[in-house]
Design a protein around this motif. Sequence first.
Motif: not given
Length: 200
Positions: A14-19
Amino acid sequence: MFNIGLTGGIGSGKTTVANMFADLGASIIDTDLIAHQLTQTGGIAIPIIADYFGADFINADGTMNRPKMRQLAFSDVAAKKQLENILHPLIREQCEAQAKAASGVYPIFVVPLLIESGDWSARVKRILVVDCDQETQITRVMQRNHFERTQVLSILSAQASRDERLAHADDIINSMADLSQVRSEVEILHKKYLNFAIST
């Protein structure tokens, strides 16, 4: 206002995609980050947690004792519910404040338990699920958090299943692909979301 709810199980990426969305101009409002801030030294949830659960759930530096609270929450349903009752209204207030102050092209709420927490589904216009298989999740979390496999499985058992998340998804990004492919999928969705934001 057009907005996105981004979700996925622990270790899904999730964090990778959000970034990646942030790099394209989206405003990221991360409920996990907000929860951490609420339970850091001086966080507004700390005195409430201390009153209900006891001072031994607060570290000497004034932060919430996360390992101790995690152990309790996974072994005691009532305690988990009480912690949610303390944190969720505070998180919601912070989310609304951050959304109002956001200057990005559209807001994305990153909500790990979006499917499980019911009302979030009604508060977002589209649900984006970051997806991968369970073994990938387990491997990532064991490497990142240095958890035992049994710990990760316990966390996964408390979350919606992969099939449940996918059943609620308006859009899906496969995080098992290489980063260039994931970035390409994000860019395609970003253009789609921009059009939705303009027409809403």
